[in-house]
Write a protein that holds these residues in place. Structure first.
Motif, PDB file in Angstrom:
ATOM      1  N   TYR A 133       0.812  -1.211   0.000  1.00 54.26           N
ATOM      2  CA  TYR A 133       0.000   0.000   0.000  1.00 54.26           C
ATOM      3  C   TYR A 133       0.852   1.271   0.000  1.00 54.26           C
ATOM      4  CZ  TYR A 133      -3.150  -3.591   1.843  1.00 54.26           C
ATOM      5  OH  TYR A 133      -3.849  -4.747   2.039  1.00 54.26           O
ATOM      6  N   VAL A 187      -7.006  -7.659  -3.038  1.00 52.82           N
ATOM      7  CA  VAL A 187      -7.798  -6.577  -2.447  1.00 52.82           C
ATOM      8  C   VAL A 187      -7.239  -5.222  -2.865  1.00 52.82           C
ATOM      9  CG1 VAL A 187      -8.451  -5.479  -0.267  1.00 52.82           C
ATOM     10  CG2 VAL A 187      -8.623  -7.959  -0.513  1.00 52.82           C
ATOM     11  N   THR A 188      -5.914  -5.121  -2.948  1.00 53.84           N
ATOM     12  CA  THR A 188      -5.295  -3.867  -3.384  1.00 53.84           C
ATOM     13  C   THR A 188      -5.747  -3.498  -4.795  1.00 53.84           C
ATOM     14  OG1 THR A 188      -3.336  -4.233  -2.007  1.00 53.84           O
ATOM     15  CG2 THR A 188      -3.109  -2.708  -3.854  1.00 53.84           C
ATOM     16  N   GLY A 210      -9.404  -2.615  -4.671  1.00 55.65           N
ATOM     17  CA  GLY A 210      -9.585  -1.364  -3.947  1.00 55.65           C
ATOM     18  C   GLY A 210      -9.134  -0.152  -4.740  1.00 55.65           C
ATOM     19  N   CYS A 249      -9.284  -1.594   2.874  1.00 51.48           N
ATOM     20  CA  CYS A 249      -8.438  -2.633   2.270  1.00 51.48           C
ATOM     21  C   CYS A 249      -7.850  -3.554   3.333  1.00 51.48           C
ATOM     22  CB  CYS A 249      -7.317  -1.989   1.457  1.00 51.48           C
ATOM     23  SG  CYS A 249      -7.842  -1.238  -0.090  1.00 51.48           S
ATOM     24  N   SER A 279      -8.847  -7.458   3.796  1.00 50.59           N
ATOM     25  CA  SER A 279      -7.733  -8.403   3.689  1.00 50.59           C
ATOM     26  C   SER A 279      -7.632  -9.282   4.926  1.00 50.59           C
ATOM     27  CB  SER A 279      -6.418  -7.650   3.485  1.00 50.59           C
ATOM     28  OG  SER A 279      -6.400  -6.948   2.271  1.00 50.59           O
TER      29      SER A 279
END
Length: 381
Positions: free
Chosen positions: A43, A320-321, A324, A334, A338
């Motif tokens: 992230y 998910v990243t 998202g 996120c 996760s």
């Protein structure tokens, strides 16, 4: 990741560290810490570094190796037989790993790839990734067209690289056992000391330059087994073995040892003293935390979700990243999605794959042990 044995007095291939300790809880906390620490590159977060050169995630992995050394050494002591030892290790590591790798390649990768289905399945990288990671080598982390636009692009399961080091520790322990060295318990602290010295020697002697100047096979081996990691993990693994071999009892004396380690790691400017402090802090701190007042907890939690969290977190976080980023989710969303998704997959892995695999491994070991006993009894005097 990877405390794959049992506490003293438990079954030969107990799936969890049963008894009056918190090993299951500590391993789960370490696995979640690794998940959170991935935020630094998944992230692009700026996360605190507790000690110079040591993130929260690296400290958590050290905790895994210490606990693993402590428990697996006891497993060898209870059944010092090469075949039985590896039957237990294989039963604990590979069922969950193979299914997690299949999930990453055949489900998540296929769903997330930007290529067509035909292109994805016909690309050699798809199959190399599966077999390479299912075998615990984790040299190949790319899948065609998968996660190519993420902040940490292309890597599908960046956590699996430590498993080959865990397997290497098992190889070294079992070879030492076959050679008879483990009958002398002083071998463990001496080996830990030699590993620590070699860590410092490699750092000051320009080990990486020496590797680069070596033959191709030599460079290939040490490209995948970095000596700083072999020796760094090896020290805490062997300290765990030392605690097991000497039947160390937990007590308040561990707190000043851990405290001195923390002071060394925080207050000294030298890489060797920081590393020494981290080793002291992890070994003494984890062993104290596992036992202090743990009689009341009765080994809670009884189930071990830590391995599942470790092997599923990274690919889930990457997926998910990507989702998202497309939908404008917040960082908190996120992380929450996760974590919850990883815990669900970890529970599936433990109850449906790992625990049945361990039970099957236990039956294999028990049958093998009975056959050995019968052969000994029927042998002519």
């Amino acid at each position: 990741m990877a405390a794959l044995g049992a506490s003293r007095g438990a079954a030969v291939i107990a799936p969890t560290a049963q008894g009056a300790n918190r090993f299951n809880l500590l391993r789960l906390a370490a696995a979640v810490a690794v998940l959170l620490s991935h935020g630094e590159f998944l992230y692009r977060l700026t996360m605190a570094v507790p000690f110079a050169g040591h993130s929260v995630g690296s400290l958590a992995v050290y905790c895994f190796f210490f606990i693993s050394g402590y428990l697996v050494c006891q497993s060898w002591e209870r059944e010092p037989h090469l075949g039985l030892f590896w039957a237990k290790r294989v039963a604990r590591i590979f069922p969950g790993l193979i299914v997690a790798t299949a999930f990453s390649v055949f489900v998540l990768g296929w769903a997330m790839t930007q290529l067509s289905t035909q292109q994805y399945w016909s690309d050699a990288r798809t199959w190399i990734n599966f077999f390479n990671n299912a075998l615990g080598l984790a040299f190949m982390q790319v899948l065609p067209g998968v996660f190519e636009n993420n902040p940490f692009a292309r890597s599908v399961n960046g956590s699996l690289w430590t498993i080959r080091y865990e397997l290497l520790m098992y190889v070294l322990l079992s070879l030492a056992g076959v050679a008879g060295w483990t009958r002398r318990r002083w071998v463990y602290p001496v080996a830990a000391l030699l590993m620590a010295v070699s860590w410092q020697w490699a750092r000051v002697a320009g080990w990486n330059d020496y590797v680069d100047a070596g033959p191709r096979w030599f460079k290939a081996f040490f490209h995948w087994f970095q000596w700083s990691d072999v020796s760094g993990f090896g020290v805490v693994f062997l300290l765990g073995c030392t605690f097991a071999a000497y039947r160390v009892r937990s007590g308040a004396w561990l707190l000043p040892v851990a405290g001195m380690g923390g002071v060394l790691a925080l207050a000294t400017p030298f890489a060797w003293s920081v590393q020494l402090g981290v080793w002291m802090l992890v070994a003494a701190g984890i062993f104290w935390a596992a036992h202090a007042g743990a009689g009341r907890s009765k080994g809670w939690p009884r189930e071990d979700l830590s391995y599942g969290v470790y092997i599923y977190a990274f690919p889930i976080q990457q997926a998910v990243t990507e989702i998202g980023l497309q939908r404008g989710w917040s960082l908190a969303a996120c992380l929450a999605v996760s974590l919850v998704s990883t815990l669900v997959m970890a529970a599936f892995s433990w109850f449906c794959i790992e625990k049945p695999g361990v039970r099957y491994g236990r039956r294999v070991v028990e049958q093998w042990s009975r056959r050995r006993s019968l052969r000994v009894q029927s042998a002519p005097v």
